[in-house]
Design a protein around this motif. Structure first.
Motif, PDB file in Angstrom:
ATOM      1  N   LEU A  72       0.821  -1.135  -0.147  1.00  0.00           N
ATOM      2  CA  LEU A  72      -0.034   0.028   0.063  1.00  0.00           C
ATOM      3  C   LEU A  72       0.909   1.252  -0.054  1.00  0.00           C
ATOM      4  O   LEU A  72       1.685   1.428   0.920  1.00  0.00           O
ATOM      5  CB  LEU A  72      -0.878  -0.070   1.211  1.00  0.00           C
ATOM      6  N   ILE A  73       0.622   1.981  -1.022  1.00  0.00           N
ATOM      7  CA  ILE A  73       1.682   3.421  -1.138  1.00  0.00           C
ATOM      8  C   ILE A  73       0.609   4.450  -1.269  1.00  0.00           C
ATOM      9  O   ILE A  73      -0.063   4.561  -2.242  1.00  0.00           O
ATOM     10  CB  ILE A  73       2.276   3.179  -2.325  1.00  0.00           C
ATOM     11  N   ARG A  74       0.705   5.564  -0.482  1.00  0.00           N
ATOM     12  CA  ARG A  74      -0.119   6.443  -0.641  1.00  0.00           C
ATOM     13  C   ARG A  74       0.503   7.911  -0.187  1.00  0.00           C
ATOM     14  O   ARG A  74       1.669   7.852   0.511  1.00  0.00           O
ATOM     15  CB  ARG A  74      -1.517   6.445   0.568  1.00  0.00           C
ATOM     16  N   ARG A  75      -0.056   8.865  -1.076  1.00  0.00           N
ATOM     17  CA  ARG A  75       0.379  10.283  -0.902  1.00  0.00           C
ATOM     18  C   ARG A  75       2.098  10.208  -1.086  1.00  0.00           C
ATOM     19  O   ARG A  75       2.540  11.103   0.073  1.00  0.00           O
ATOM     20  CB  ARG A  75      -0.191  11.148   0.433  1.00  0.00           C
ATOM     21  N   SER A  76       2.648   9.456  -1.816  1.00  0.00           N
ATOM     22  CA  SER A  76       4.089   9.475  -1.874  1.00  0.00           C
ATOM     23  C   SER A  76       4.770  10.056  -3.150  1.00  0.00           C
ATOM     24  O   SER A  76       4.033   9.998  -4.117  1.00  0.00           O
ATOM     25  CB  SER A  76       4.809   7.961  -1.356  1.00  0.00           C
ATOM     26  N   SER A  77       5.999   9.924  -3.185  1.00  0.00           N
ATOM     27  CA  SER A  77       6.899  10.110  -4.662  1.00  0.00           C
ATOM     28  C   SER A  77       7.866   9.039  -4.831  1.00  0.00           C
ATOM     29  O   SER A  77       8.652   8.704  -3.894  1.00  0.00           O
ATOM     30  CB  SER A  77       7.349  11.468  -4.591  1.00  0.00           C
ATOM     31  N   ILE A  78       7.771   8.397  -5.917  1.00  0.00           N
ATOM     32  CA  ILE A  78       8.936   7.467  -6.405  1.00  0.00           C
ATOM     33  C   ILE A  78       9.725   8.295  -7.373  1.00  0.00           C
ATOM     34  O   ILE A  78       9.220   8.369  -8.615  1.00  0.00           O
ATOM     35  CB  ILE A  78       8.219   6.438  -6.949  1.00  0.00           C
ATOM     36  N   LEU A  79      10.556   8.859  -7.435  1.00  0.00           N
ATOM     37  CA  LEU A  79      11.450   9.560  -8.130  1.00  0.00           C
ATOM     38  C   LEU A  79      13.078   9.287  -8.421  1.00  0.00           C
ATOM     39  O   LEU A  79      13.564   9.060  -7.543  1.00  0.00           O
ATOM     40  CB  LEU A  79      11.539  11.177  -7.355  1.00  0.00           C
ATOM     41  N   ASN A  80      13.175   9.253  -9.677  1.00  0.00           N
ATOM     42  CA  ASN A  80      14.568   9.206 -10.203  1.00  0.00           C
ATOM     43  C   ASN A  80      15.565   7.962  -9.797  1.00  0.00           C
ATOM     44  O   ASN A  80      16.627   8.060  -9.412  1.00  0.00           O
ATOM     45  CB  ASN A  80      15.305  10.692  -9.879  1.00  0.00           C
ATOM     46  N   ASN A  81      14.538   6.749  -9.506  1.00  0.00           N
ATOM     47  CA  ASN A  81      15.406   5.637  -9.310  1.00  0.00           C
ATOM     48  C   ASN A  81      15.856   4.731 -10.401  1.00  0.00           C
ATOM     49  O   ASN A  81      15.197   4.979 -11.585  1.00  0.00           O
ATOM     50  CB  ASN A  81      14.536   4.720  -8.397  1.00  0.00           C
ATOM     51  N   THR A  82      16.806   4.060 -10.329  1.00  0.00           N
ATOM     52  CA  THR A  82      17.097   3.229 -11.430  1.00  0.00           C
ATOM     53  C   THR A  82      17.544   1.826 -11.151  1.00  0.00           C
ATOM     54  O   THR A  82      17.812   1.344 -10.007  1.00  0.00           O
ATOM     55  CB  THR A  82      18.785   3.900 -12.095  1.00  0.00           C
ATOM     56  N   SER A  83      17.490   0.946 -12.077  1.00  0.00           N
ATOM     57  CA  SER A  83      17.588  -0.398 -12.024  1.00  0.00           C
ATOM     58  C   SER A  83      18.549  -0.926 -13.470  1.00  0.00           C
ATOM     59  O   SER A  83      17.858  -0.481 -14.446  1.00  0.00           O
ATOM     60  CB  SER A  83      16.059  -1.159 -11.899  1.00  0.00           C
ATOM     61  N   ASP A  84      19.326  -1.451 -13.111  1.00  0.00           N
ATOM     62  CA  ASP A  84      20.159  -2.261 -14.206  1.00  0.00           C
ATOM     63  C   ASP A  84      19.305  -3.328 -14.864  1.00  0.00           C
ATOM     64  O   ASP A  84      19.796  -3.993 -15.745  1.00  0.00           O
ATOM     65  CB  ASP A  84      21.424  -2.647 -13.699  1.00  0.00           C
ATOM     66  N   GLY A  85      18.294  -3.631 -14.148  1.00  0.00           N
ATOM     67  CA  GLY A  85      17.341  -4.892 -14.972  1.00  0.00           C
ATOM     68  C   GLY A  85      15.896  -4.220 -14.947  1.00  0.00           C
ATOM     69  O   GLY A  85      15.834  -3.385 -15.797  1.00  0.00           O
TER      70      GLY A  85
END
Length: 208
Positions: free
Chosen positions: A83-96
């Motif tokens: 459960l993710i609410r009122r949040s920010s998922i910003l500028n993350n990176t994955s090699d996969g």
């Protein structure tokens, strides 16, 4: 901030937080600049994860889930609830896979269903070297979410899904994402249901 789970291979997970068959609640927090093979900031294997009014930013994973990784490794019969609410998922990176979030919620229990819910959240500027620049999800429901300016070198610049339960979007905007195939959304043996949502100005090749 700035934690590393090392070495950059194998089953080591969660640059800042790692939990097995547990409950994790993140509220009013910032997880930034963490590094791990899977789940640059958070890895759950499996369990319950709640993220409220928080920022997951500038984290990196070598395998999957630049910001968050959820996978039912070895725990048959244990459910996952995200459960993710009122949040920010910003500028993350994955090699996969899964630049912002990788969540494999396929059946690990014969009696209960897994669930992924995201409300009133921004997924912005994440990048995956493979599939799912913003989100790589097996299933779930997203409401009033903005998914923008994410990039995948493979499939699904904004969102990638691969299993039979439909991924549902309500009042959600998916814009400005980039991938060679399915710049906004890509379903591989999966499906999407969109209600009152906007898909605009995504860039790429086939299916854009």
């Amino acid at each position: 901030e700035g934690n590393q789970a090392w070495p950059p291979s194998g089953l080591i997970k969660g640059g800042a937080i790692y939990a097995q068959a547990s409950t994790v609640i993140v509220a009013g927090s910032t997880l930034r600049n963490n590094i791990a093979p899977a789940g640059g900031a958070i890895a759950l294997n499996p369990g319950i994860l709640e993220v409220h009014s928080s920022t997951i930013e500038n984290n990196h994973a070598f395998l999957q889930g630049g910001g968050i990784s959820v996978h039912p490794f070895f725990y048959s019969g244990v459910n996952s609830l995200i459960l993710i609410r009122r949040s920010s998922i910003l500028n993350n990176t994955s090699d996969g896979d899964g630049g912002g979030i990788f969540a494999n919620l396929t059946d690990v229990s014969s009696s209960h269903a897994e669930a992924f819910r995201m409300d009133d959240t921004t997924v912005l500027g994440n990048m995956a070297a493979d599939d799912g620049g913003g989100l790589h999800l097996s299933e779930g429901e997203l409401t009033r979410v903005t998914i923008s300016a994410n990039t995948a070198s493979g499939l699904g610049g904004g969102v990638f899904t691969w299993t039979s339960p439909p991924l549902r979007f309500k009042n959600t905007t998916i814009s400005g994402n980039t991938a060679p195939n399915g710049s906004a959304l890509y379903a591989q043996s999966g499906s999407f249901i969109l209600n009152y949502s906007t898909i605009a100005e995504n860039l790429g090749g086939r299916g854009n």
